[in-house]
Design an enzyme around this catalytic site. Structure first.
Site, PDB file in Angstrom:
ATOM      1  N   SER A 193       1.014  -1.201  -0.070  1.00 42.07           N
ATOM      2  CA  SER A 193       0.014  -0.108  -0.055  1.00 42.07           C
ATOM      3  C   SER A 193       0.803   1.121   0.073  1.00 42.07           C
ATOM      4  O   SER A 193       1.807   1.545  -0.931  1.00 42.07           O
ATOM      5  CB  SER A 193      -0.663  -0.253   1.188  1.00 42.07           C
ATOM      6  OG  SER A 193      -2.000   0.733   1.129  1.00 42.07           O
ATOM      7  N   ASP A 217       0.105  -4.056  -4.187  1.00 38.69           N
ATOM      8  CA  ASP A 217      -1.059  -3.309  -4.155  1.00 38.69           C
ATOM      9  C   ASP A 217      -0.745  -1.716  -4.007  1.00 38.69           C
ATOM     10  O   ASP A 217      -1.718  -1.174  -2.937  1.00 38.69           O
ATOM     11  CB  ASP A 217      -2.325  -3.710  -3.469  1.00 38.69           C
ATOM     12  CG  ASP A 217      -3.826  -3.224  -4.268  1.00 38.69           C
ATOM     13  OD1 ASP A 217      -3.740  -3.160  -5.601  1.00 38.69           O
ATOM     14  OD2 ASP A 217      -4.796  -3.403  -3.461  1.00 38.69           O
ATOM     15  N   HIS A 278      -7.595  -5.525  -1.120  1.00 37.57           N
ATOM     16  CA  HIS A 278      -6.413  -5.122  -0.986  1.00 37.57           C
ATOM     17  C   HIS A 278      -5.456  -6.059   0.053  1.00 37.57           C
ATOM     18  O   HIS A 278      -4.170  -6.040  -0.597  1.00 37.57           O
ATOM     19  CB  HIS A 278      -6.702  -3.746  -0.158  1.00 37.57           C
ATOM     20  CG  HIS A 278      -5.680  -2.710   0.143  1.00 37.57           C
ATOM     21  ND1 HIS A 278      -4.979  -2.396  -1.158  1.00 37.57           N
ATOM     22  CD2 HIS A 278      -5.012  -1.983   0.810  1.00 37.57           C
ATOM     23  CE1 HIS A 278      -3.911  -1.433  -0.832  1.00 37.57           C
ATOM     24  NE2 HIS A 278      -4.075  -1.320   0.434  1.00 37.57           N
TER      25      HIS A 278
END
Length: 341
Positions: A193, A217, A278
Site C-alpha cells: 500500500s 497493491d 487489498h
C-alpha cells in the site's frame, strides 16, 4: 430471491463531492460507483487495521510536525529477524555499526526489507506473515521498517510523509552497503500500500541499485499526480501485484512486471469487503514464497488482463522470493478463494 444491500454516504452538498461506499461484492465498473477517484475531496478509506475512515483531501497538515518525524532516518525502527531470532526482533540503528555486529545479521545472505502501510506498525500481521514465509523459504535476513510514528497519523499526513520515510530507508540501506554489511545485489524490498511507494523512494536513493522491489497493491488515493510514487526505475526489477484497482490500489501498470490476479479486483472469497481484496496482495505474496504456484499468463494489455483474455506463454511466476527475476510485462493469474489460493 436473494437480497443485496447497498448503502451510500453523502459527505458534501455538491455533486462533485458525493462519494459512495458500496457494500456490494461486485458493482458496475463506472466512475460513479468508485469510492475514490482522483480529484475527490472527501472519500472513505480503510486503514491497515480495516477501519473505514473519512478522509478530507484538504485537511490541514502540520508539515513541521511531519518533517520533524522524518527528518532523521535514525528515528525509524529497523527490526531484524533471522532464523536464529524468528519471532523476537533485534534492533539495528543507522550509523551504529555495533548494533549490526552484535546482532544475528549475516552479510553473506540475502536481505529482505518489508514496509507496512497506513496505520501499520512493526508487529502488523502483514509483517509477521511475510517474515515467517521468507524465513521458512530460505535462511535470509529480514528487516521490518517500523514507520508507525508517521503511518498512524491521518491518511493525508501519512501519505505526505511516505516519500521522506522511504528516502530515510534508502539512506539506511546505503549506509549498510558502505559499511560493508550489505550488497545491493542481495537486497529485496517489499512494500504494501503506502509502503510500496515508500520502498520505491528507498530504491531511488540507492541509484536504483537494489536488485528487486515487490510492490503489493500500491496505494492509489492522492498519488495520481505525484512524481514520488513508485516507478519501474526504482530498482533493477520492479514487480507489482494489483488486487484492488477499483478502490485502494493503483490501477495502471507501474512496474517492469504488473500482475493482475483475477483481473485486479474482487478477489475470490472477499465478498462485501474491498479491504479484503487489498490485503490479498500480501497474502498472495506470502503464499507464493512458500509454494511458488501462481503461474500467470502474459497479456497484451490491461484491458485483456481485466477480461481474462491472456494467453501468452510460457507462464510467469507471480511473487515468490527469486531475487533474479527479470521478465517484464502485464500478467493475469486466477486464484482460489482460500489459502494457499
Amino acid at each position: 430471491m436473494k437480497c443485496l444491500l447497498v448503502f451510500s454516504v453523502v459527505i458534501a452538498a455538491s455533486a462533485a463531492s458525493v462519494v459512495r461506499y458500496s457494500g456490494l461484492d461486485k458493482y458496475p465498473e463506472t466512475e460513479e460507483y468508485r469510492t475514490y477517484k482522483e480529484g475527490d475531496r472527501y472519500f472513505y478509506l480503510p486503514n491497515d487495521e480495516g477501519t473505514m475512515t473519512l478522509v478530507d483531501a484538504e485537511e490541514p497538515v502540520d508539515m513541521d510536525d511531519i518533517n520533524s518525524l522524518v527528518r532523521n532516518a535514525m528515528d525509524n525502527g529497523y527490526w531484524l529477524y533471522t532464523r536464529a531470532n524468528p519471532t523476537t526482533p533485534q534492533f539495528l540503528y543507522l550509523d551504529n555499526q555495533a548494533s549490526v555486529i552484535s546482532s544475528n545479521f549475516d552479510s553473506s545472505k540475502v536481505t529482505v526489507v518489508i514496509a507496512h502501510g497506513w496505520n501499520g506498525h512493526g508487529n502488523h500481521r502483514m509483517n509477521k506473515m511475510l517474515t515467517e514465509a521468507f524465513l521458512e523459504d530460505d535462511d535470509v535476513n529480514v528487516i521490518i521498517i517500523d514507520w508507525s510514528s508517521v503511518a498512524t497519523r491521518n491518511y493525508i499526513a501519512a501519505r505526505r510523509g511516505t516519500a521522506a520515510v522511504g528516502r530515510g530507508l534508502g539512506q539506511f540501506i546505503s549506509w549498510m552497503v558502505e559499511a560493508g554489511f550489505l550488497s545491493y545485489s542481495k537486497i529485496h524490498l517489499v512494500g504494501f500500500s503506502l509502503g510500496a511507494h515508500l520502498v520505491g523512494n528507498a530504491g531511488r536513493v540507492t541509484g536504483s541499485a537494489v536488485t528487486r522491489i515487490t510492490a503489493l497493491d500500491p496505494a492509489a488515493p492522492l498519488w495520481g499526480r505525484d512524481n514520488e510514487r513508485l516507478n519501474p526505475n526504482d530498482a533493477r526489477y520492479v514487480e507489482v501485484i494489483h488486487t484492488d484497482i477499483n478502490l485502494l490500489g493503483w490501477a495502471d501498470p507501474i512496474g517492469d512486471a504488473d500482475f493482475y490476479p483475477n483481473g485486479g479486483a474482487y478477489m475470490p472469497g472477499c465478498s462485501l469487503n474491498n479491504k479484503c481484496s487489498h490485503d490479498r496482495a500480501y497474502k498472495y505474496m506470502a503464499s507464493s514464497i512458500r509454494h511458488n504456484h501462481f503461474l500467470a499468463n502474459e497479456c497484451n494489455s490491461l484491458r485483456d488482463a481485466r477480461r481474462n483474455n491472456c494467453h501468452g506463454t510460457p507462464p510467469a511466476h507471480m511473487g515468490n522470493s527469486d531475487l533474479n527475476k527479470s521478465r517484464p510485462g502485464i500478467f493475469r493469474v486466477n486464484t482460489g478463494r482460500y489459502y494457499p489460493f
